[in-house]
Design a protein around this motif. Structure first.
Motif, mmCIF file in Angstrom:
data_model
loop_
_atom_site.group_PDB
_atom_site.id
_atom_site.type_symbol
_atom_site.label_atom_id
_atom_site.label_comp_id
_atom_site.label_asym_id
_atom_site.label_seq_id
_atom_site.Cartn_x
_atom_site.Cartn_y
_atom_site.Cartn_z
ATOM 1 N N ASP A 21 0.809 -1.214 0.000
ATOM 2 C CA ASP A 21 0.000 0.000 0.000
ATOM 3 C C ASP A 21 0.845 1.268 0.000
ATOM 4 O O ASP A 21 0.342 2.344 -0.289
ATOM 5 C CB ASP A 21 -0.909 0.018 1.233
ATOM 6 N N PHE A 22 2.104 1.151 0.362
ATOM 7 C CA PHE A 22 2.981 2.324 0.369
ATOM 8 C C PHE A 22 4.428 1.861 0.269
ATOM 9 O O PHE A 22 4.761 0.714 0.560
ATOM 10 C CB PHE A 22 2.781 3.146 1.648
ATOM 11 N N GLU A 23 5.302 2.788 -0.169
ATOM 12 C CA GLU A 23 6.721 2.480 -0.327
ATOM 13 C C GLU A 23 7.583 3.307 0.626
ATOM 14 O O GLU A 23 8.448 2.794 1.293
ATOM 15 C CB GLU A 23 7.158 2.750 -1.780
ATOM 16 N N GLY A 50 -0.983 16.830 0.338
ATOM 17 C CA GLY A 50 -0.086 15.854 -0.274
ATOM 18 C C GLY A 50 -0.784 15.017 -1.333
ATOM 19 O O GLY A 50 -1.849 14.450 -1.090
ATOM 20 N N GLU A 51 -0.193 14.933 -2.501
ATOM 21 C CA GLU A 51 -0.770 14.168 -3.608
ATOM 22 C C GLU A 51 -0.210 12.750 -3.597
ATOM 23 O O GLU A 51 0.997 12.542 -3.513
ATOM 24 C CB GLU A 51 -0.471 14.855 -4.933
ATOM 25 N N LEU A 52 -1.100 11.779 -3.684
ATOM 26 C CA LEU A 52 -0.716 10.374 -3.593
ATOM 27 C C LEU A 52 -0.134 9.852 -4.905
ATOM 28 O O LEU A 52 -0.646 10.160 -5.982
ATOM 29 C CB LEU A 52 -1.925 9.521 -3.203
ATOM 30 N N ALA A 53 0.923 9.065 -4.778
ATOM 31 C CA ALA A 53 1.491 8.398 -5.945
ATOM 32 C C ALA A 53 0.915 6.995 -6.104
ATOM 33 O O ALA A 53 0.926 6.425 -7.191
ATOM 34 C CB ALA A 53 3.014 8.316 -5.816
ATOM 35 N N GLU A 54 0.384 6.417 -4.992
ATOM 36 C CA GLU A 54 -0.182 5.069 -5.030
ATOM 37 C C GLU A 54 -1.692 5.138 -5.250
ATOM 38 O O GLU A 54 -2.318 6.185 -5.087
ATOM 39 C CB GLU A 54 0.102 4.322 -3.724
ATOM 40 N N GLU A 55 -2.254 4.010 -5.625
ATOM 41 C CA GLU A 55 -3.702 3.888 -5.773
ATOM 42 C C GLU A 55 -4.268 3.379 -4.455
ATOM 43 O O GLU A 55 -3.998 2.255 -4.040
ATOM 44 C CB GLU A 55 -4.038 2.923 -6.915
ATOM 45 N N VAL A 56 -5.073 4.218 -3.785
ATOM 46 C CA VAL A 56 -5.583 3.902 -2.456
ATOM 47 C C VAL A 56 -7.092 4.079 -2.439
ATOM 48 O O VAL A 56 -7.617 5.083 -2.934
ATOM 49 C CB VAL A 56 -4.945 4.814 -1.381
ATOM 50 N N TYR A 57 -7.787 3.082 -1.853
ATOM 51 C CA TYR A 57 -9.245 3.144 -1.717
ATOM 52 C C TYR A 57 -9.600 3.128 -0.231
ATOM 53 O O TYR A 57 -8.947 2.453 0.576
ATOM 54 C CB TYR A 57 -9.903 1.950 -2.409
ATOM 55 N N VAL A 58 -10.646 3.883 0.127
ATOM 56 C CA VAL A 58 -11.119 3.936 1.504
ATOM 57 C C VAL A 58 -12.619 3.695 1.528
ATOM 58 O O VAL A 58 -13.323 3.919 0.539
ATOM 59 C CB VAL A 58 -10.799 5.290 2.162
ATOM 60 N N SER A 59 -13.098 3.231 2.680
ATOM 61 C CA SER A 59 -14.539 3.058 2.848
ATOM 62 C C SER A 59 -15.202 4.425 3.033
ATOM 63 O O SER A 59 -14.531 5.433 3.261
ATOM 64 C CB SER A 59 -14.822 2.160 4.050
ATOM 65 N N GLN A 60 -16.503 4.473 2.970
ATOM 66 C CA GLN A 60 -17.219 5.730 3.127
ATOM 67 C C GLN A 60 -17.149 6.196 4.583
ATOM 68 O O GLN A 60 -17.166 5.383 5.509
ATOM 69 C CB GLN A 60 -18.669 5.558 2.689
ATOM 70 N N PRO A 61 -17.037 7.516 4.807
ATOM 71 C CA PRO A 61 -16.894 8.032 6.177
ATOM 72 C C PRO A 61 -18.086 7.681 7.054
ATOM 73 O O PRO A 61 -19.230 7.676 6.570
ATOM 74 C CB PRO A 61 -16.800 9.553 5.967
ATOM 75 N N PRO A 62 -17.863 7.376 8.326
ATOM 76 C CA PRO A 62 -18.974 7.082 9.240
ATOM 77 C C PRO A 62 -19.946 8.267 9.309
ATOM 78 O O PRO A 62 -19.545 9.407 9.505
ATOM 79 C CB PRO A 62 -18.272 6.858 10.587
ATOM 80 N N GLY A 63 -21.222 7.965 9.139
ATOM 81 C CA GLY A 63 -22.238 9.002 9.184
ATOM 82 C C GLY A 63 -22.496 9.675 7.857
ATOM 83 O O GLY A 63 -23.418 10.488 7.753
ATOM 84 N N TYR A 64 -21.706 9.344 6.843
ATOM 85 C CA TYR A 64 -21.870 9.979 5.535
ATOM 86 C C TYR A 64 -21.981 8.950 4.410
ATOM 87 O O TYR A 64 -21.770 9.282 3.247
ATOM 88 C CB TYR A 64 -20.692 10.914 5.251
#
Length: 455
Positions: free
Chosen positions: A65-67, A105-119
């Motif tokens: 997920d990161f280097e 900060g701009e990401l160089a990797e491809e990262v996915y996150v779940s939807q924020p709690p309550g939203y």
């Protein structure tokens, strides 16, 4: 963020991490949570209430997920040197704070996150979000923010110091400007105050930042700037330490340690709460950043955190009683003077009662202003006082060389010599002696580099 349809339950396959599958439906989604914090001033008054959406970075895998996660920050010696140079030259020191720094900060990797709690969107709970920028909590977020800031300052004509990567300098025909970086805090000084205002305007156009004016509070340190004088104090922090130890109303002491007190690891005293002891010691070590008068005694009591006893705790309480009577003590940097780097160094011989290692101490001044001080146990057992002093001299030389080069780099000058004072004639003679004798061959080879520095 970009919305992607995929598995939001955290399930993933090993093939996906190895790059065999790039489908968002098989990517691992990182969870999010809300973190609430109250920001206070040195007196404990509430400044603002903050709410941050934080990624659960502990679920990330290194190499998958990161280097790279390392992001340099200015060390306290650099900060003190920065302020001492400004005070000596009569410059103003200004302070800027970046709003939600890591989100730049701009990401160089491809990262996915779940939807924020309550939203989360009703009926689309399984959808995930693709990150474009790094939120707080993500392992690579500090590095991404540092790369963004480094690129921004480089575009404005700044050059990064090779000795301290958190210090930047820009020079033109009229003046030069120096910037020190500690995560999202920027301290700025310049030979011309008008250039500082110009730099602030440029930075605020590129990144959302708050102009805090003259530096007054930095990393828990209270800073006061008057005509030709800069003072550093941690009164508020010291009061919190006394409150932590339950000694807010304790009696005062004239000295931080009893004269000729000898502490041992194998003590017959009753064991005390390790958690409290370590917490107080850790807090005292941060207080040392503006209190060279307690550096030695804090170093001594730090050696017994494995199994502290009532005897060790009594020594800590003596330090706290001394702090109670010296809450307003700190460092004072004044204008003028020689501006030369001067170091003092000393060592005892076999002072530790357990392993008979010696304790080295050194302090460096820029003119009359103290900028660096240490007191620590040596890593080798010295057979003679000459060897103990020689080992301490080598360590002080390393620190002096770094400070001297960094100082000259800040001023835009070529590296110059610095003076270091030693009170042991045998160690001085050994450092100057070009001939190796059987009586000193046991000294580790790495300490002989001091001779090259003298030459």
């Amino acid at each position: 963020m970009e919305e992607r349809h995929g598995r939001g339950d955290g399930l993933h396959c090993r093939e996906c991490h190895l790059g065999a599958c790039s489908s968002p439906t098989r990517q691992k989604a990182i969870g999010l949570k809300w973190v609430y914090k109250v920001k206070r001033d040195p007196d404990g008054n509430i400044l603002k209430h903050k709410a941050r959406l934080v990624a659960k970075g502990y679920a990330q895998w290194e190499g998958v997920d990161f280097e790279e996660v390392f992001a340099p920050v200015a060390c306290m010696e650099t900060v003190r040197l920065f302020l001492a140079l400004a005070a000596h030259s009569g410059w103003e020191v200004h302070h800027m704070d970046v709003k939600s720094a890591f989100l730049n900060g701009e990401l160089a990797e491809e990262v996915y996150v779940s939807q924020p709690p309550g939203y989360s969107v009703a009926g689309k709970e399984s959808h995930v979000l693709k990150l474009r920028k790094a939120p707080y909590g993500l392992r690579q977020a500090p590095r991404a923010w540092y790369d963004k800031l480094d690129h921004t300052l480089g575009a404005l004509g700044f050059s990064r110091s090779p000795l301290e990567h958190a210090v930047y300098r820009r020079e033109d025909a009229r003046s030069f400007l120096i910037v020190g970086v500690y995560v999202d805090d920027l301290i700025i000084t310049c030979t011309d105050a008008a250039h500082i205002l110009e730099f602030k305007e440029h930075m605020q156009k590129l990144i959302k930042m708050t102009d805090l004016g003259l530096l007054s509070y930095y990393l828990g340190i209270e800073v006061s700037q008057t005509e030709g004088v800069i003072t550093l104090c941690q009164r508020g922090y010291a009061e919190k330490i006394l409150e932590l130890a339950g000694m807010s109303d304790c009696n005062q002491s004239q000295t931080p340690m009893e004269c000729r007190l000898k502490l041992k690891k194998e003590d017959e005293g009753r064991a005390v709460d390790q958690s409290l002891y370590r917490s107080v010691i850790g807090s005292l070590r941060y207080l040392v950043h503006t209190r060279p008068d307690i550096t030695y005694v804090v170093g001594i009591v730090s050696r017994f955190m494995e199994r502290p006893t009532t005897t060790h705790w009594a020594a800590v309480k003596q330090i706290l009683k001394y702090i109670q009577g010296t809450l307003n003590y700190g460092c004072r940097y004044v204008r003028g003077g020689s501006g030369e780097l001067l170091g003092y160094r000393d060592s005892d011989h076999a002072g530790d009662q357990g392993d008979r290692k010696s304790t080295s101490g050194n302090v460096f001044f820029l003119g009359e202003n103290p900028i660096s001080w240490t007191s620590q146990k040596q890593k080798v057992v010295a057979i003679s006082s000459c060897e103990a002093e020689y080992v301490a001299a080598a360590a002080a030389t390393c620190q002096g060389l770094w400070l001297s080069r960094l100082l000259c780099e800040m001023k835009g000058e070529e590296p110059t010599k610095f003076k270091r004072l030693i009170d042991n004639k045998s160690a001085i003679a050994l450092a100057k002696n070009p001939v190796h004798h059987d009586r000193n061959k046991h000294i580790d080879v790495k300490y002989h580099f001091i001779r090259e520095c003298i030459d």
